[in-house]
Scaffold this motif. Structure first.
Motif, mmCIF file in Angstrom:
data_model
loop_
_atom_site.group_PDB
_atom_site.id
_atom_site.type_symbol
_atom_site.label_atom_id
_atom_site.label_comp_id
_atom_site.label_asym_id
_atom_site.label_seq_id
_atom_site.Cartn_x
_atom_site.Cartn_y
_atom_site.Cartn_z
ATOM 1 N N UNK A 1 0.832 -1.204 0.000
ATOM 2 C CA UNK A 1 0.000 0.000 0.000
ATOM 3 C C UNK A 1 0.867 1.255 0.000
ATOM 4 N N UNK A 2 1.974 1.215 0.739
ATOM 5 C CA UNK A 2 2.876 2.365 0.821
ATOM 6 C C UNK A 2 3.615 2.585 -0.487
ATOM 7 N N UNK A 3 3.993 1.505 -1.151
ATOM 8 C CA UNK A 3 4.654 1.631 -2.452
ATOM 9 C C UNK A 3 3.699 2.210 -3.495
ATOM 10 N N UNK A 4 2.447 1.811 -3.441
ATOM 11 C CA UNK A 4 1.451 2.389 -4.337
ATOM 12 C C UNK A 4 1.295 3.880 -4.046
ATOM 13 N N UNK A 5 1.258 4.220 -2.772
ATOM 14 C CA UNK A 5 1.150 5.627 -2.383
ATOM 15 C C UNK A 5 2.369 6.422 -2.843
ATOM 16 N N UNK A 6 3.548 5.805 -2.816
ATOM 17 C CA UNK A 6 4.765 6.471 -3.294
ATOM 18 C C UNK A 6 4.631 6.839 -4.766
ATOM 19 N N UNK A 7 4.155 5.891 -5.577
ATOM 20 C CA UNK A 7 3.972 6.169 -7.009
ATOM 21 C C UNK A 7 2.999 7.314 -7.203
ATOM 22 N N UNK A 8 1.869 7.266 -6.511
ATOM 23 C CA UNK A 8 0.842 8.295 -6.670
ATOM 24 C C UNK A 8 1.354 9.654 -6.203
ATOM 25 N N UNK A 9 2.025 9.676 -5.064
ATOM 26 C CA UNK A 9 2.497 10.943 -4.504
ATOM 27 C C UNK A 9 3.541 11.595 -5.395
ATOM 28 N N UNK A 10 4.487 10.833 -5.902
ATOM 29 C CA UNK A 10 5.534 11.430 -6.740
ATOM 30 C C UNK A 10 4.964 11.901 -8.078
ATOM 31 N N UNK A 11 3.979 11.186 -8.601
ATOM 32 C CA UNK A 11 3.331 11.623 -9.849
ATOM 33 C C UNK A 11 2.564 12.920 -9.624
ATOM 34 N N UNK A 12 1.742 12.966 -8.581
ATOM 35 C CA UNK A 12 0.921 14.153 -8.354
ATOM 36 C C UNK A 12 1.769 15.365 -7.992
ATOM 37 N N UNK A 13 2.848 15.158 -7.252
ATOM 38 C CA UNK A 13 3.736 16.278 -6.949
ATOM 39 C C UNK A 13 4.380 16.822 -8.221
ATOM 40 N N UNK A 14 4.780 15.923 -9.110
ATOM 41 C CA UNK A 14 5.408 16.357 -10.357
ATOM 42 C C UNK A 14 4.427 17.150 -11.216
ATOM 43 N N UNK A 15 3.182 16.679 -11.288
ATOM 44 C CA UNK A 15 2.172 17.407 -12.063
ATOM 45 C C UNK A 15 1.909 18.772 -11.433
ATOM 46 N N UNK A 16 1.803 18.826 -10.100
ATOM 47 C CA UNK A 16 1.572 20.090 -9.422
ATOM 48 C C UNK A 16 2.683 21.093 -9.646
ATOM 49 N N UNK A 17 3.922 20.594 -9.701
ATOM 50 C CA UNK A 17 5.060 21.495 -9.864
ATOM 51 C C UNK A 17 5.259 21.938 -11.305
ATOM 52 N N UNK A 18 5.117 21.001 -12.251
ATOM 53 C CA UNK A 18 5.476 21.303 -13.635
ATOM 54 C C UNK A 18 4.279 21.547 -14.550
ATOM 55 N N UNK A 19 3.072 21.217 -14.101
ATOM 56 C CA UNK A 19 1.885 21.425 -14.940
ATOM 57 C C UNK A 19 0.715 21.903 -14.081
ATOM 58 N N UNK A 20 0.876 23.034 -13.396
ATOM 59 C CA UNK A 20 -0.185 23.497 -12.490
ATOM 60 C C UNK A 20 -1.486 23.851 -13.196
ATOM 61 N N UNK A 21 -1.445 24.077 -14.514
ATOM 62 C CA UNK A 21 -2.648 24.422 -15.269
ATOM 63 C C UNK A 21 -3.214 23.221 -16.027
ATOM 64 N N UNK A 22 -2.736 22.051 -15.703
ATOM 65 C CA UNK A 22 -3.201 20.845 -16.400
ATOM 66 C C UNK A 22 -4.702 20.655 -16.184
ATOM 67 N N UNK A 23 -5.424 20.399 -17.267
ATOM 68 C CA UNK A 23 -6.855 20.113 -17.168
ATOM 69 C C UNK A 23 -7.195 18.691 -17.580
ATOM 70 N N UNK A 24 -6.236 17.987 -18.204
ATOM 71 C CA UNK A 24 -6.501 16.619 -18.648
ATOM 72 C C UNK A 24 -5.245 15.769 -18.489
ATOM 73 N N UNK A 25 -5.394 14.645 -17.787
ATOM 74 C CA UNK A 25 -4.306 13.682 -17.625
ATOM 75 C C UNK A 25 -4.655 12.458 -18.457
ATOM 76 N N UNK A 26 -3.808 12.154 -19.441
ATOM 77 C CA UNK A 26 -4.046 11.040 -20.353
ATOM 78 C C UNK A 26 -3.034 9.950 -20.029
ATOM 79 N N UNK A 27 -3.530 8.800 -19.600
ATOM 80 C CA UNK A 27 -2.660 7.746 -19.066
ATOM 81 C C UNK A 27 -2.463 6.616 -20.066
ATOM 82 N N UNK A 28 -1.280 6.025 -20.020
ATOM 83 C CA UNK A 28 -0.978 4.859 -20.847
ATOM 84 C C UNK A 28 -0.039 3.953 -20.069
ATOM 85 N N UNK A 29 0.271 2.783 -20.641
ATOM 86 C CA UNK A 29 1.164 1.841 -19.976
ATOM 87 C C UNK A 29 0.408 0.804 -19.175
ATOM 88 N N UNK A 30 1.138 -0.222 -18.766
ATOM 89 C CA UNK A 30 0.526 -1.343 -18.060
ATOM 90 C C UNK A 30 -0.112 -0.965 -16.744
#
Length: 371
Positions: free
Chosen positions: A271-300
């Motif tokens: 559960x903590x490893x899953x949270x690590x992935x989510x937290x680092x992704x959301x922090x990166x989006x907040x820092x580098x794409x604060x005006x993002x309105x659409x997140x398009x996901x791909x990959x396994x």
């Protein structure tokens, strides 16, 4: 420039689960996936590739054999795809082969990256021209050699009316920031682990290669103290551009920060490893794409229901969707990107984005191995 051409893209990422092969038609600025097949790695070869991803003994002999064995499996994936789609080898302009990364050291004194899957053997066995070794030219131009897919994202997923982020959830997570105004520049980098740590922990504790639907992670409780120690790693503090891989984010890395790993319930670590992935992704989006309105996901990782649900909850003001809505299923995007990169190379066009990789200038990527 060839306005209508058929290419094959081959991709096996850091998860090392298997080969995605796509047959793609490029026609006057459009991309159409004609077919897709998935070819799993034989278990013995997968074990070898995982060993090669970390320092060990007799690496050169092991590397030489694996280089050929990977090419053989790539050729099998190609023939499987051709049979499925009804195409003949002579109809294919070229194969774009990413290879299998076994070491990625962009921050070494002499930066390097290494992929196996000998393109000479692949061209010889299939009778199709192969474009391969995409990453090293970008590194030679002072770049990270990764990520390379953002150039494809920019070509086919950009929209002038909104800021978008493309999130690839492979073994490692990477984002591409696509501003509506192209003049603002495109950003892309590896945010950290997506599946690689969760997959490795699942294999150790449950002898399963991955956590189906994220159900095991959902059964655990996030250990906040452990999560904070993991988030304190130097990589997450580095500015973009940056890239990484399982040579950094592996179970040794986890154990070094976990102290007494046996003191935690296995499902709580998941559960903590899953949270690590989510937290680092959301922090990166907040820092580098604060005006993002659409997140398009791909990959396994898009198949991890729990991860996707948690990501959506963290990003409530952003539309979260996968690439199916944009014409390509999420498990085919990366292979399609390398088909397109092969197309760029054959046509003599640049394939990297210096704003993403940090290269000093745009370059034509890879080498061409004639059939």
């Amino acid at each position: 420039m060839d306005t209508r051409a058929h290419y094959i893209g081959l991709m096996s990422g850091t998860s090392m689960d298997g080969i995605d092969a796509v047959l793609v038609t490029f026609d006057t600025g459009t991309v159409t996936v004609q077919g897709h097949t998935y070819h799993p790695w034989p278990q013995d070869l997968k074990n070898t590739l995982r060993r090669l991803s970390l320092p060990g003994e007799n690496e050169i002999d092991t590397l030489g054999v694996a280089d050929i064995e990977v090419a053989i499996e790539f050729s099998r994936a190609v023939f499987q795809l051709l049979k499925q789609t009804g195409f003949q080898p002579e109809q294919i302009k070229a194969i774009g082969s990413h290879g299998q990364t076994i070491r990625h050291r962009p921050d070494a004194v002499h930066p390097f990256t290494l992929q196996v899957g000998d393109p000479n053997h692949l061209a010889e066995q299939t009778g199709i021209t192969v474009v391969a070794d995409f990453r090293r030219r970008d590194i030679a131009a002072e770049g990270q050699g990764a990520p390379l897919a953002p150039a494809f994202h920019a070509a086919f997923l950009h929209h002038p009316a909104e800021e978008r982020v493309i999130l690839n959830l492979g073994g490692i997570a990477n984002i591409t920031v696509l501003p509506g105004n192209r003049d603002k520049g495109i950003i892309g980098f590896d945010t950290g682990p997506a599946n690689t740590l969760m997959d490795a922990w699942s294999m150790r504790c449950q002898q399963r290669p991955y956590d189906q639907d994220g159900a095991w992670a959902a059964s655990g409780h996030i250990q906040l103290e452990l999560l904070e120690r993991l988030l304190n790693a130097d990589y997450f503090k580095q500015p973009a551009p940056k890239s990484t891989g399982p040579e950094l984010f592996n179970l040794d890395w986890l154990e070094q920060r976990c102290h007494k790993i046996s003191s935690y319930k296995p499902e709580d670590i998941q559960a903590t490893l899953c949270a690590l992935s989510i937290e680092t992704i959301t922090r990166a989006i907040g820092q580098y794409a604060p005006r993002c309105s659409r997140l398009i996901c791909c990959g396994g990782g898009t198949a991890n229901t729990f991860l996707m649900e948690q990501l959506g909850q963290r990003l409530k003001d952003i539309t979260v969707e996968d690439t199916t809505r944009h014409g390509i299923p999420p498990d085919q995007i990366e292979a399609t990107a390398f088909a397109w990169l092969a197309y760029q190379t054959v046509e003599g066009c640049f394939g990297n984005l210096p704003s993403v990789t940090g290269a000093s200038h745009p370059v034509i990527l890879g080498g061409i191995y004639q059939a």
